[in-house]
Design a protein around this motif. Structure first.
Motif, PDB file in Angstrom:
ATOM      1  N   MET A 197       0.824  -1.201   0.000  1.00 57.38           N
ATOM      2  CA  MET A 197       0.000   0.000   0.000  1.00 57.38           C
ATOM      3  C   MET A 197       0.857   1.249   0.000  1.00 57.38           C
ATOM      4  SD  MET A 197      -2.981   1.022   2.664  1.00 57.38           S
ATOM      5  CE  MET A 197      -3.259  -0.708   2.989  1.00 57.38           C
ATOM      6  N   HIS A 198       1.954   1.232  -0.736  1.00 55.00           N
ATOM      7  CA  HIS A 198       2.842   2.386  -0.718  1.00 55.00           C
ATOM      8  C   HIS A 198       2.284   3.463  -1.630  1.00 55.00           C
ATOM      9  CE1 HIS A 198       5.213  -0.689   1.114  1.00 55.00           C
ATOM     10  NE2 HIS A 198       6.201   0.136   1.354  1.00 55.00           N
ATOM     11  N   VAL A 199       1.906   4.566  -1.033  1.00 53.52           N
ATOM     12  CA  VAL A 199       1.298   5.658  -1.779  1.00 53.52           C
ATOM     13  C   VAL A 199       2.390   6.434  -2.503  1.00 53.52           C
ATOM     14  CG1 VAL A 199      -0.016   7.798  -1.551  1.00 53.52           C
ATOM     15  CG2 VAL A 199      -0.602   5.821  -0.140  1.00 53.52           C
ATOM     16  N   PRO A 200       2.250   6.650  -3.800  1.00 50.54           N
ATOM     17  CA  PRO A 200       3.245   7.456  -4.517  1.00 50.54           C
ATOM     18  C   PRO A 200       2.970   8.949  -4.341  1.00 50.54           C
ATOM     19  CG  PRO A 200       1.639   6.550  -6.053  1.00 50.54           C
ATOM     20  CD  PRO A 200       1.218   6.102  -4.686  1.00 50.54           C
ATOM     21  N   ASP A 201       3.970   9.762  -4.702  1.00 53.96           N
ATOM     22  CA  ASP A 201       3.748  11.210  -4.739  1.00 53.96           C
ATOM     23  C   ASP A 201       2.638  11.501  -5.739  1.00 53.96           C
ATOM     24  OD1 ASP A 201       7.304  11.744  -4.633  1.00 53.96           O
ATOM     25  OD2 ASP A 201       5.861  11.769  -2.988  1.00 53.96           O
ATOM     26  N   GLY A 202       1.831  12.494  -5.407  1.00 49.44           N
ATOM     27  CA  GLY A 202       0.833  12.947  -6.384  1.00 49.44           C
ATOM     28  C   GLY A 202      -0.561  12.416  -6.145  1.00 49.44           C
ATOM     29  N   PHE A 203      -0.686  11.331  -5.398  1.00 46.97           N
ATOM     30  CA  PHE A 203      -2.029  10.804  -5.147  1.00 46.97           C
ATOM     31  C   PHE A 203      -2.831  11.756  -4.265  1.00 46.97           C
ATOM     32  CE2 PHE A 203      -1.685   7.331  -7.614  1.00 46.97           C
ATOM     33  CZ  PHE A 203      -1.966   6.065  -7.133  1.00 46.97           C
ATOM     34  N   LEU A 204      -2.154  12.346  -3.296  1.00 51.14           N
ATOM     35  CA  LEU A 204      -2.851  13.229  -2.366  1.00 51.14           C
ATOM     36  C   LEU A 204      -2.394  14.666  -2.567  1.00 51.14           C
ATOM     37  CD1 LEU A 204      -2.722  11.157   0.960  1.00 51.14           C
ATOM     38  CD2 LEU A 204      -4.603  11.339  -0.655  1.00 51.14           C
ATOM     39  N   ALA A 205      -3.340  15.591  -2.393  1.00 56.22           N
ATOM     40  CA  ALA A 205      -3.008  17.004  -2.523  1.00 56.22           C
ATOM     41  C   ALA A 205      -2.031  17.418  -1.430  1.00 56.22           C
ATOM     42  CB  ALA A 205      -4.281  17.838  -2.437  1.00 56.22           C
ATOM     43  N   ALA A 206      -1.303  18.489  -1.718  1.00 56.63           N
ATOM     44  CA  ALA A 206      -0.247  18.927  -0.801  1.00 56.63           C
ATOM     45  C   ALA A 206      -0.718  19.154   0.633  1.00 56.63           C
ATOM     46  CB  ALA A 206       0.430  20.182  -1.355  1.00 56.63           C
ATOM     47  N   PRO A 207      -1.825  19.863   0.864  1.00 63.25           N
ATOM     48  CA  PRO A 207      -2.223  20.083   2.268  1.00 63.25           C
ATOM     49  C   PRO A 207      -2.436  18.774   3.022  1.00 63.25           C
ATOM     50  CG  PRO A 207      -3.515  21.481   0.800  1.00 63.25           C
ATOM     51  CD  PRO A 207      -2.711  20.562  -0.064  1.00 63.25           C
ATOM     52  N   THR A 208      -3.040  17.788   2.363  1.00 59.49           N
ATOM     53  CA  THR A 208      -3.263  16.502   3.018  1.00 59.49           C
ATOM     54  C   THR A 208      -1.937  15.822   3.316  1.00 59.49           C
ATOM     55  OG1 THR A 208      -5.253  16.331   1.658  1.00 59.49           O
ATOM     56  CG2 THR A 208      -4.605  14.368   2.883  1.00 59.49           C
ATOM     57  N   SER A 209      -1.033  15.843   2.333  1.00 60.26           N
ATOM     58  CA  SER A 209       0.290  15.243   2.545  1.00 60.26           C
ATOM     59  C   SER A 209       1.009  15.902   3.702  1.00 60.26           C
ATOM     60  CB  SER A 209       1.165  15.404   1.296  1.00 60.26           C
ATOM     61  OG  SER A 209       0.752  14.530   0.310  1.00 60.26           O
ATOM     62  N   VAL A 210       0.934  17.232   3.751  1.00 57.08           N
ATOM     63  CA  VAL A 210       1.612  17.953   4.817  1.00 57.08           C
ATOM     64  C   VAL A 210       1.031  17.567   6.173  1.00 57.08           C
ATOM     65  CG1 VAL A 210       1.967  20.233   5.827  1.00 57.08           C
ATOM     66  CG2 VAL A 210       2.371  19.887   3.393  1.00 57.08           C
ATOM     67  N   CYS A 211      -0.292  17.493   6.259  1.00 61.78           N
ATOM     68  CA  CYS A 211      -0.916  17.107   7.532  1.00 61.78           C
ATOM     69  C   CYS A 211      -0.454  15.731   7.979  1.00 61.78           C
ATOM     70  CB  CYS A 211      -2.444  17.093   7.402  1.00 61.78           C
ATOM     71  SG  CYS A 211      -3.156  18.717   7.411  1.00 61.78           S
ATOM     72  N   THR A 212      -0.424  14.787   7.058  1.00 63.34           N
ATOM     73  CA  THR A 212       0.017  13.441   7.453  1.00 63.34           C
ATOM     74  C   THR A 212       1.480  13.471   7.862  1.00 63.34           C
ATOM     75  OG1 THR A 212       0.553  12.796   5.178  1.00 63.34           O
ATOM     76  CG2 THR A 212      -1.651  12.247   5.970  1.00 63.34           C
ATOM     77  N   ALA A 213       2.271  14.310   7.205  1.00 65.58           N
ATOM     78  CA  ALA A 213       3.687  14.399   7.571  1.00 65.58           C
ATOM     79  C   ALA A 213       3.844  14.944   8.978  1.00 65.58           C
ATOM     80  CB  ALA A 213       4.437  15.282   6.569  1.00 65.58           C
ATOM     81  N   VAL A 214       3.028  15.933   9.328  1.00 61.99           N
ATOM     82  CA  VAL A 214       3.101  16.513  10.675  1.00 61.99           C
ATOM     83  C   VAL A 214       2.709  15.470  11.719  1.00 61.99           C
ATOM     84  CG1 VAL A 214       2.014  18.188  12.221  1.00 61.99           C
ATOM     85  CG2 VAL A 214       2.770  18.894   9.950  1.00 61.99           C
ATOM     86  N   VAL A 215       1.614  14.772  11.459  1.00 64.11           N
ATOM     87  CA  VAL A 215       1.177  13.723  12.388  1.00 64.11           C
ATOM     88  C   VAL A 215       2.256  12.660  12.526  1.00 64.11           C
ATOM     89  CG1 VAL A 215      -0.476  11.828  12.682  1.00 64.11           C
ATOM     90  CG2 VAL A 215      -1.287  14.101  12.005  1.00 64.11           C
ATOM     91  N   ALA A 216       2.817  12.267  11.390  1.00 60.52           N
ATOM     92  CA  ALA A 216       3.855  11.235  11.398  1.00 60.52           C
ATOM     93  C   ALA A 216       5.063  11.686  12.209  1.00 60.52           C
ATOM     94  CB  ALA A 216       4.274  10.895   9.965  1.00 60.52           C
ATOM     95  N   ALA A 217       5.508  12.923  11.967  1.00 59.02           N
ATOM     96  CA  ALA A 217       6.695  13.421  12.659  1.00 59.02           C
ATOM     97  C   ALA A 217       6.472  13.437  14.166  1.00 59.02           C
ATOM     98  CB  ALA A 217       7.053  14.818  12.154  1.00 59.02           C
TER      99      ALA A 217
ATOM    100  N   ALA B 198       5.292  11.616  -0.020  1.00 60.18           N
ATOM    101  CA  ALA B 198       4.195  10.800   0.527  1.00 60.18           C
ATOM    102  C   ALA B 198       4.639   9.970   1.713  1.00 60.18           C
ATOM    103  CB  ALA B 198       3.637   9.871  -0.565  1.00 60.18           C
ATOM    104  N   LEU B 199       5.883  10.162   2.159  1.00 60.15           N
ATOM    105  CA  LEU B 199       6.409   9.337   3.253  1.00 60.15           C
ATOM    106  C   LEU B 199       5.569   9.522   4.517  1.00 60.15           C
ATOM    107  CD1 LEU B 199       8.515   7.341   4.157  1.00 60.15           C
ATOM    108  CD2 LEU B 199      10.098   9.228   4.578  1.00 60.15           C
TER     109      LEU B 199
END
Lengths: 101, 223
Positions: B1-21, B105-106
């Motif tokens: 289930m590795h999501v590639p870049d581009g599947f999700l819009a930037a704001p969503t990606s950023v939010c997941t990155a913040v949660v992940a961090a 998308a990491l």
């Protein structure tokens, strides 16, 4: 001796991982995985951007320019070593991390 | 289930990155101070094993494959906090060295697999243990159940993220059905492999399996 037991276990588990990544992976299914399949059938697979590391030596679990099972075995080994090192870095407990007793 | 870049819009990606961090920072602090076993370096070994297992895709249905996610497995072996780090390390190596999973998308992949996969896997394992006999022999089955549910749970999380910030418009029902359907099948494979591996380890080195404390009995006092 406790140290000896641990060393044997460590070596055994690491070797098992290497064997899986280098050899067992050669027999892996080449079909698209669940997400890729869904993206394909629902029409959003094209939304994927080209990968920033797509030109890397090991991109796609092989060795660029070396189309051989040995190349993908090597990629598997590299991945195992990199993962081991990164996780050690993130989790190894140093004496300074100990909470005050 | 590795999501590639581009599947999700930037704001969503950023939010997941913040949660992940945030989650990773917490996990690092917890594992360092709580004394995750250094001898042997279980977290590092488990992460390496998960990486290796993720390279072995297995046929699923007609035309698809799945691979082990390893969140439940890692949680059972080294506890949920260390497991978060294990999966994060695997995903980072995969994205950066093998171009598997987008780099932007990491954060998303960490949320899906290192957080949702691990957390659901762990809590379902724990819940299963309470329903089973309180012995080491119950752990493979409990871990298997945790593993089976962890994969569709991650698929549900992806569906949610895509409906909120996906690059294209897809029907919610359509996406949910496809994602959950396939990933339930993949979850069955995950459950079988996880139960097998936990079975091998719990019978050889139960002292090194974190989840064995879930079934440990208090020491009997010798009269």
């Amino acid at each position: 001796m406790k140290g000896g037991r641990h060393r044997l276990f460590t070596a055994g588990l690491f070797v098992a991982a290497l064997v899986i990544a280098a050899c067992v992976s050669q027999f892996a299914s080449g079909r698209p995985d669940g997400l890729e399949h869904v993206a394909g059938s629902l029409g959003f697979a094209g939304a994927a951007d080209p990968h920033a590391a797509a030109d890397g030596v090991f991109a796609d679990y092989g060795v660029r320019g070396w189309d051989s099972p040995v190349g993908s075995a090597l990629a598997g080994v590299v991945g195992c070593v990199a993962t081991l090192a990164l996780t050690l870095f993130l989790t190894f407990r140093r004496p300074s991390d100990r909470t005050t007793s | 289930m590795h999501v590639p870049d581009g599947f999700l819009a930037a704001p969503t990606s950023v939010c997941t990155a913040v949660v992940a961090a945030g989650a990773i920072a917490m996990a690092v602090r917890r594992t360092r101070s709580e004394g995750v076993v250094n001898e042997p370096p279980m977290a590092a070994l488990v992460a390496t094993l998960v990486f290796a297992l993720q390279t072995v895709n297995f046929h699923v249905g007609d035309g698809t494959s799945g691979h082990l996610l390893g969140g439940a497995l890692a949680a059972v072996l080294v506890g949920p906090w260390a497991a978060t780090i294990c999966l994060t390390a695997v995903l980072t190596v995969q994205a950066c060295i093998f171009a598997d999973g987008g780099i932007t998308a990491l954060g998303t992949n960490v949320v899906l697999m290192a957080l949702v996969g691990v957390t659901v896997g762990w809590f379902v394992t724990r819940a299963s243990v309470t329903l089973l006999p309180r012995t080491n022999a119950s752990l493979p089955l409990a871990a298997g159940l945790g593993a089976v549910l962890s994969v569709p749970a991650a698929a549900v999380a992806f569906t949610g993220l895509y409906l909120v910030g996906g690059a294209t418009d897809v029907g919610a029902g359509e996406l949910a059905e496809a994602m959950i359907g396939w990933h339930t099948l993949i979850g069955l494979g995950e459950g079988a492999f996880t139960a097998g591996i936990v079975g091998v380890l719990i019978s050889s080195r139960p002292d090194l399996v974190h989840a064995s404390r879930l079934v440990a009995r208090p020491e009997k006092v010798v009269a």
